[in-house]
Motif scaffolding. Structure first.
Motif, PDB file in Angstrom:
ATOM      1  N   SER A 113      37.836  15.977 121.075  1.00  0.00           N
ATOM      2  CA  SER A 113      37.242  15.124 120.033  1.00  0.00           C
ATOM      3  C   SER A 113      36.792  13.785 120.610  1.00  0.00           C
ATOM      4  N   SER A 129      33.496  14.473 122.351  1.00  0.00           N
ATOM      5  CA  SER A 129      32.391  14.723 121.419  1.00  0.00           C
ATOM      6  C   SER A 129      31.948  13.473 120.690  1.00  0.00           C
ATOM      7  N   ASP A 130      32.815  12.461 120.595  1.00  0.00           N
ATOM      8  CA  ASP A 130      32.442  11.217 119.922  1.00  0.00           C
ATOM      9  C   ASP A 130      32.898  10.040 120.778  1.00  0.00           C
TER      10      ASP A 130
END
Length: 144
Positions: free
Chosen positions: A36, A39-40
């Motif tokens: 996560s 991804s960000d």
């Protein structure tokens, strides 16, 4: 026997089987958290830049994501569990005491509670090691 050998021996002899399941869940949690972060990266960059420390933000973002992905995978597999746990400790101490505590110490701050529980578990596995159902144990018992 030095202190680290005694801690390692105590951890190896006092390791119930349910702790292995908890280790696997912790490793998966860290792996997913690392994915996560990758991804960000903008959110993680904002968290790290808000600390006002003299680190390069890009380097810190990649270190956190890399440590969570590969450390989480190794913890879940039970391979180099103590080392992987030790690598996670500075990240989680920073998350608990510098990042998440600024948002308040309430039951609504789930990231703080998750970081605290993860820090506690990582400290536990840094002491007790990987356990019976792990790659480390397999390598130890199946020496050539």
């Amino acid at each position: 026997m030095n202190m680290m050998d005694r801690i390692g021996h105590w951890g190896d002899t006092h390791h119930p089987a349910w702790l292995d399941m908890l280790r696997i869940v912790l490793g998966i949690l860290l792996f997913v958290k690392g994915i996560s972060f990758i991804s960000d990266t903008t959110k993680l960059s904002q968290l790290i830049s808000g600390l006002d420390i003299r680190l390069w933000t890009v380097t810190a973002v990649h270190y956190v994501a890399f440590a969570h992905i590969f450390g989480g995978f190794l913890i879940a597999m039970g391979c180099l569990t103590r080392l992987s746990s030790l690598i996670q400790i500075p990240i989680l101490i920073t998350a608990v005491f510098f990042v998440n505590i600024r948002m308040g110490f309430s039951y609504l701050n789930s990231e703080l509670w998750l970081s605290m529980a993860t820090l506690l578990l990582v400290l536990t596995f840094a002491v007790v090691g990987s356990g019976r159902f792990s790659v480390d144990e397999y390598m130890r018992t199946h020496d050539r």
